[in-house]
Design a protein around this motif. Structure first.
Motif, short mmCIF file in Angstrom:
data_model
loop_
_atom_site.label_atom_id
_atom_site.label_comp_id
_atom_site.label_asym_id
_atom_site.label_seq_id
_atom_site.Cartn_x
_atom_site.Cartn_y
_atom_site.Cartn_z
N ILE A 116 -11.87 3.11 15.12
CA ILE A 116 -10.76 3.15 16.04
C ILE A 116 -11.61 3.37 17.43
N LYS A 117 -12.54 4.36 17.37
CA LYS A 117 -13.43 4.51 18.43
C LYS A 117 -14.32 3.19 19.03
N GLY A 118 -14.86 2.71 17.83
CA GLY A 118 -15.62 1.49 17.87
C GLY A 118 -14.80 0.50 18.48
N SER A 119 -13.63 0.20 18.44
CA SER A 119 -12.76 -0.69 18.85
C SER A 119 -12.75 -0.44 20.35
N ILE A 120 -12.44 0.83 20.61
CA ILE A 120 -12.34 1.22 22.04
C ILE A 120 -13.58 0.93 22.82
N ALA A 121 -14.76 1.35 22.34
CA ALA A 121 -16.12 1.03 23.16
C ALA A 121 -16.32 -0.19 23.32
N ALA A 122 -16.10 -1.21 22.13
CA ALA A 122 -16.35 -2.45 22.25
C ALA A 122 -15.56 -3.25 23.12
N THR A 123 -14.37 -2.92 23.13
CA THR A 123 -13.48 -3.70 24.42
C THR A 123 -13.88 -3.31 25.58
N ALA A 124 -14.35 -2.13 25.96
CA ALA A 124 -14.75 -1.86 27.30
C ALA A 124 -16.02 -2.58 27.42
N LEU A 125 -17.00 -2.57 26.35
CA LEU A 125 -18.31 -3.13 26.54
C LEU A 125 -18.11 -4.76 26.83
N ILE A 126 -17.14 -5.40 25.90
CA ILE A 126 -17.26 -6.84 25.77
C ILE A 126 -16.45 -7.43 27.12
N ILE A 127 -15.55 -6.85 27.55
CA ILE A 127 -14.55 -7.11 28.66
C ILE A 127 -15.25 -7.10 29.82
#
Length: 291
Positions: A234-245
């Motif tokens: 879940i923390k990976g999904s949160i971090a990656a969302t901020a990064l990719i967007i």
């Protein structure tokens, strides 16, 4: 004001996509369901909430209805694809996305087809109507925090451990007397429910939706975020969302024509994905291998 109008807009989108991405990871990363139809649940939630709100239903009721309606389709998708695995499951769920897109495009009496649905009202909670982006940011932050917390508790509960067991070895789990089909449709329904919630938030923020808002490009974006963040994290999904967007938005600061900006953004997604997978094959915080 802490953020500029542009920064507020980006943060709102990030929070909406965090709900969408974490919900996909619940099905894909934690349960092992290679679902390429997740963006269809996003669209179903958006259209359901928008249409009900335009008919006069209160926003909270419309948002919950959006999640429930999407979860019904999640249940039906699992029942229809129960015998499929791997690439065949992926193709079937991808076909589901195309079917939903086609319905949104052709049911003109309901969805207005390619013309889309304009004038979607801003959320009204009791007697308070959210009118500014700053107010919407606070509201989305609250919904995102509650949604992620619920999904976090689910995946860390005994039920969540059964989902991981279904992903790792469904045959052994059936030998132990567990109903893996029941676990799969429950996981997909939960995943679809929160995708519908994110679709509702998106529709009432943008105030205009059309079928192209929920097409293959959105699927590529969401799947990229899940892979970059890592499966079952879940923390990976949160971090990656901020990064990719956020990172591709830097391109908007450059003086590039629109014909170049779109392809450049897509190319940046590919570069980020390839770089992350070369350095960390499981993603930023991934716990299982991508097969």
């Amino acid at each position: 004001m802490i953020f500029s109008a542009y920064q507020t807009h980006i943060i709102i989108l990030i929070l909406i996509y965090i709900i969408l991405v974490v919900s996909l990871n619940l099905a894909l990363g934690y349960t092992g369901l290679l679902n390429l139809g997740h963006v269809a649940f996003f669209g179903i939630g958006a259209y359901t909430s928008a249409l009900l709100a335009l008919e006069g239903l209160t926003y909270i009721a419309a948002m919950i209805a959006a999640g429930l309606f999407a979860s019904v389709f999640g249940y039906l998708l699992v029942i229809a694809t129960d015998k499929l695995k791997g690439d065949y499951l992926a193709m079937a769920t991808l076909g589901f996305s195309f079917v939903v897109y086609s319905l949104l495009l052709n049911l003109r009496d309901v969805t207005r087809g390619a013309m889309g649905i304009p004038g979607i009202p801003k959320p009204a909670i009791f007697d308070f109507t959210i009118r500014t982006n700053e107010q919407y940011l606070i509201f989305v932050l609250l919904v995102c925090a509650i949604s992620v917390f619920i999904m976090y508790r689910i995946v860390n509960s005994p039920f969540g451990k059964l989902l991981e067991a279904t992903r790792d070895n469904a045959v052994c789990l059936r030998v132990l007397g567990k109903n893996t089909l029941s676990l799969k449709y429950k996981a997909m329904m939960i995943s679809a429910f929160f995708a519908g919630i994110s679709g509702s938030l998106y529709a009432h923020y943008i105030t205009f939706i059309d079928p192209t808002s929920f097409y293959i490009s959105e699927l590529i974006l969401v799947l990229t975020i899940v892979i970059v963040g890592g499966l079952a994290s879940i923390k990976g999904s949160i971090a990656a969302t901020a990064l990719i967007i956020y990172i591709p938005e830097v391109l908007r600061m450059l003086d590039l024509p629109s014909s170049v900006l779109g392809p450049a953004r897509q190319a940046m997604y590919a570069v980020i994905l390839i770089t992350i997978l070369m350095l960390r094959p499981r993603g930023i915080f991934g716990k299982v291998d991508l097969e």
